[in-house]
Scaffold this motif. Structure first.
Motif, PDB file in Angstrom:
ATOM      1  N   LEU A  72       0.802  -1.230   0.000  1.00 18.09           N
ATOM      2  CA  LEU A  72       0.000   0.000   0.000  1.00 18.09           C
ATOM      3  C   LEU A  72       0.836   1.282   0.000  1.00 18.09           C
ATOM      4  O   LEU A  72       0.319   2.350  -0.343  1.00 18.09           O
ATOM      5  N   LYS A  73       2.081   1.177   0.369  1.00 14.88           N
ATOM      6  CA  LYS A  73       2.916   2.381   0.535  1.00 14.88           C
ATOM      7  C   LYS A  73       2.985   3.175  -0.772  1.00 14.88           C
ATOM      8  O   LYS A  73       3.367   2.667  -1.813  1.00 14.88           O
ATOM      9  N   GLY A  74       2.563   4.443  -0.713  1.00 11.57           N
ATOM     10  CA  GLY A  74       2.623   5.319  -1.874  1.00 11.57           C
ATOM     11  C   GLY A  74       1.521   5.115  -2.898  1.00 11.57           C
ATOM     12  O   GLY A  74       1.542   5.737  -3.966  1.00 11.57           O
ATOM     13  N   ALA A  75       0.545   4.267  -2.587  1.00 13.21           N
ATOM     14  CA  ALA A  75      -0.542   4.016  -3.546  1.00 13.21           C
ATOM     15  C   ALA A  75      -1.451   5.239  -3.667  1.00 13.21           C
ATOM     16  O   ALA A  75      -1.829   5.844  -2.673  1.00 13.21           O
ATOM     17  N   ASN A  76      -1.785   5.589  -4.894  1.00 13.67           N
ATOM     18  CA  ASN A  76      -2.736   6.678  -5.155  1.00 13.67           C
ATOM     19  C   ASN A  76      -4.173   6.169  -5.214  1.00 13.67           C
ATOM     20  O   ASN A  76      -5.119   6.900  -4.933  1.00 13.67           O
ATOM     21  N   LEU A  77      -4.302   4.900  -5.610  1.00 16.73           N
ATOM     22  CA  LEU A  77      -5.621   4.290  -5.791  1.00 16.73           C
ATOM     23  C   LEU A  77      -5.557   2.869  -5.252  1.00 16.73           C
ATOM     24  O   LEU A  77      -4.655   2.106  -5.606  1.00 16.73           O
ATOM     25  N   VAL A  78      -6.494   2.520  -4.371  1.00 17.79           N
ATOM     26  CA  VAL A  78      -6.547   1.174  -3.792  1.00 17.79           C
ATOM     27  C   VAL A  78      -7.899   0.560  -4.153  1.00 17.79           C
ATOM     28  O   VAL A  78      -8.949   1.170  -3.930  1.00 17.79           O
ATOM     29  N   ILE A  79      -7.855  -0.635  -4.724  1.00 16.82           N
ATOM     30  CA  ILE A  79      -9.089  -1.336  -5.093  1.00 16.82           C
ATOM     31  C   ILE A  79      -9.152  -2.634  -4.295  1.00 16.82           C
ATOM     32  O   ILE A  79      -8.180  -3.393  -4.239  1.00 16.82           O
ATOM     33  N   ILE A  80     -10.306  -2.889  -3.667  1.00 20.40           N
ATOM     34  CA  ILE A  80     -10.435  -4.042  -2.769  1.00 20.40           C
ATOM     35  C   ILE A  80     -11.476  -5.037  -3.275  1.00 20.40           C
ATOM     36  O   ILE A  80     -12.668  -4.904  -2.996  1.00 20.40           O
ATOM     37  N   PRO A  81     -11.029  -6.072  -4.016  1.00 12.79           N
ATOM     38  CA  PRO A  81     -11.929  -7.173  -4.365  1.00 12.79           C
ATOM     39  C   PRO A  81     -11.762  -8.377  -3.430  1.00 12.79           C
ATOM     40  O   PRO A  81     -12.303  -9.444  -3.689  1.00 12.79           O
ATOM     41  N   ALA A  82     -11.000  -8.220  -2.345  1.00 11.04           N
ATOM     42  CA  ALA A  82     -10.681  -9.335  -1.453  1.00 11.04           C
ATOM     43  C   ALA A  82     -11.932  -9.877  -0.768  1.00 11.04           C
ATOM     44  O   ALA A  82     -12.919  -9.165  -0.578  1.00 11.04           O
ATOM     45  N   GLY A  83     -11.859 -11.136  -0.398  1.00  6.91           N
ATOM     46  CA  GLY A  83     -12.958 -11.751   0.340  1.00  6.91           C
ATOM     47  C   GLY A  83     -13.370 -13.079  -0.252  1.00  6.91           C
ATOM     48  O   GLY A  83     -12.857 -13.510  -1.280  1.00  6.91           O
ATOM     49  N   VAL A  84     -14.317 -13.713   0.421  1.00  8.92           N
ATOM     50  CA  VAL A  84     -14.822 -15.012  -0.024  1.00  8.92           C
ATOM     51  C   VAL A  84     -15.933 -14.783  -1.044  1.00  8.92           C
ATOM     52  O   VAL A  84     -16.824 -13.964  -0.818  1.00  8.92           O
ATOM     53  N   PRO A  85     -15.912 -15.484  -2.189  1.00 11.48           N
ATOM     54  CA  PRO A  85     -16.966 -15.295  -3.188  1.00 11.48           C
ATOM     55  C   PRO A  85     -18.295 -15.917  -2.766  1.00 11.48           C
ATOM     56  O   PRO A  85     -18.331 -16.812  -1.923  1.00 11.48           O
ATOM     57  N   ARG A  86     -19.362 -15.433  -3.372  1.00 14.86           N
ATOM     58  CA  ARG A  86     -20.694 -15.965  -3.092  1.00 14.86           C
ATOM     59  C   ARG A  86     -20.873 -17.324  -3.768  1.00 14.86           C
ATOM     60  O   ARG A  86     -20.486 -17.512  -4.904  1.00 14.86           O
ATOM     61  N   LYS A  87     -21.477 -18.264  -3.041  1.00 20.88           N
ATOM     62  CA  LYS A  87     -21.712 -19.609  -3.570  1.00 20.88           C
ATOM     63  C   LYS A  87     -23.214 -19.848  -3.710  1.00 20.88           C
ATOM     64  O   LYS A  87     -24.020 -19.096  -3.153  1.00 20.88           O
ATOM     65  N   PRO A  88     -23.632 -20.882  -4.450  1.00 23.97           N
ATOM     66  CA  PRO A  88     -25.067 -21.152  -4.630  1.00 23.97           C
ATOM     67  C   PRO A  88     -25.796 -21.215  -3.287  1.00 23.97           C
ATOM     68  O   PRO A  88     -25.331 -21.838  -2.343  1.00 23.97           O
ATOM     69  N   GLY A  89     -26.943 -20.531  -3.223  1.00 26.62           N
ATOM     70  CA  GLY A  89     -27.729 -20.508  -2.004  1.00 26.62           C
ATOM     71  C   GLY A  89     -27.309 -19.457  -1.004  1.00 26.62           C
ATOM     72  O   GLY A  89     -27.998 -19.201  -0.017  1.00 26.62           O
ATOM     73  N   MET A  90     -26.170 -18.825  -1.248  1.00 28.17           N
ATOM     74  CA  MET A  90     -25.648 -17.793  -0.353  1.00 28.17           C
ATOM     75  C   MET A  90     -26.224 -16.432  -0.715  1.00 28.17           C
ATOM     76  O   MET A  90     -26.263 -16.080  -1.881  1.00 28.17           O
ATOM     77  N   THR A  91     -26.662 -15.680   0.259  1.00 29.53           N
ATOM     78  CA  THR A  91     -27.007 -14.277   0.029  1.00 29.53           C
ATOM     79  C   THR A  91     -25.774 -13.441   0.332  1.00 29.53           C
ATOM     80  O   THR A  91     -24.800 -13.935   0.913  1.00 29.53           O
ATOM     81  N   ARG A  92     -25.836 -12.161  -0.025  1.00 30.64           N
ATOM     82  CA  ARG A  92     -24.707 -11.288   0.311  1.00 30.64           C
ATOM     83  C   ARG A  92     -24.551 -11.158   1.823  1.00 30.64           C
ATOM     84  O   ARG A  92     -23.456 -10.965   2.330  1.00 30.64           O
TER      85      ARG A  92
END
Length: 337
Positions: A72-92
């Protein structure tokens, strides 16, 4: 020329998103962080003969915070797609407890290492994760609401595509830029087809067609989850949507023309038009609306669109507001426990 950090770069969204970013001429350095597999992603991308350099950052253990802070050091733009993806039957909402902790930890890294960066939150549920990031940055005394964006662009992308599919001989998806307001899950998503270039086409549809179209925009993610049959969720279209918002932000840093995009933002008095917007959405602290972008982030909320919507859209908005209030409170409570 800027440095962009992608947190979650080895995931289903992170990889195609990083590829798109690698091709952007305005990006000088691409910093890729993940807890698994990221060196391979970086090596693969580094062979592409575009000007952006790639660096990868992989923690040596769960306790290792150095890799994140360095990424992250010196970043001008940070994009966060991290996390566990949604699976069948899962709500957000099912994703919340898993992803909330991840997002909070990443936000703490941003607060320490790149407090002035533009932050784009893709990780679901966006209606709750954006307030988590905001509260975490506040706690560290570095919060700038003009630079925090919840990525709802996929809803716009879908809205454009789906109405064009109903008029294949008369239009194409790139003809439209539908404003989609509210939030980024189910019934909190409110596409405003009655406003702008889609108005006349939308009016030609039967009530049943309108209902089906709105439902498809609201629950388009389910369509992809089912089609992938347990093998993933909407990753490619989400990567494109995240890139589109990032590209617009980068454009606003250098262009003199007005750049407007919808985003899920914190409606605070410091942002022009936010107080007016907040009154029109029942006092909610967060809401997705079209905003004018500039060198310092969100310059103005285009709240006037709320005064132009149809009676049917007003009804959708009431449902959205009720659900959004709960989603926002959930995020704020988690972050401030």
């Amino acid at each position: 020329m800027v440095k962009v950090a992608v947190l979650g770069a080895a995931g289903g969204i992170g990889q195609p998103l990083s590829l798109l970013l690698k091709l952007n001429a305005n990006i000088k350095e691409l910093s890729l962080f993940d807890v698994v597999n990221v060196p391979g992603v970086g090596a693969d991308l580094s062979h592409i003969n575009s000007d952006a350099t790639t660096e990868t950052h992989l923690p040596s253990s769960k306790e290792d915070k150095t890799a994140l802070l360095t990424a992250l050091k010196g970043a001008n733009l940070v994009i966060i797609p991290a996390g566990v993806p949604r699976k069948p039957g899962m709500t957000r909402d099912d994703l919340f407890n898993i992803n909330a902790s991840i997002i909070k930890s990443l936000a703490e890294g941003i607060a320490q290492s790149s407090p002035d960066a533009f932050v784009l939150v893709i990780s679901n549920p966006v209606n709750s994760t954006v307030p988590i990031v905001a509260e975490t940055l506040k706690k560290h005394g570095v919060y700038n609401p003009s630079k925090l964006f919840g990525v709802t662009t996929l809803d716009i992308v879908r809205a454009n595509t789906f109405i064009a599919q109903l008029y294949p001989t008369d239009s194409k998806p790139t003809d439209f830029n539908v404003n989609v307001i509210g939030g980024h899950s189910g019934e909190t998503i409110v596409p405003l087809y009655s406003v702008g270039s889609t108005g006349k086409l939308y009016e030609k549809l039967s009530e049943e067609q309108k209902k089906t179209l709105i439902n498809r925009v609201q629950f388009g993610g389910d369509e992809v989850v089912q089609a992938k049959n347990g093998a993933g969720s909407a990753t490619l279209s989400m990567a494109y949507a995240g890139y589109r918002l990032a590209e617009s932000i980068l454009k606003s840093l250098t262009s003199s023309e007005e750049v407007v995009e919808c985003t899920f933002l914190n409606l605070v008095p410091e942002i022009k038009g936010a107080e007016e917007a907040k009154k029109l959405v029942g006092g909610l602290d967060y809401f997705s609306l079209p905003v004018k972008l500039g060198k310092n982030g969100i310059e103005e909320v285009k709240y006037e669109i709320l005064t132009k919507i149809s009676d049917d859209e007003k009804k959708l908005l009431e449902v959205a507001k009720e659900q959004l209030a709960k989603n926002i409170e959930k995020g704020v409570s988690f972050a401030t426990q």
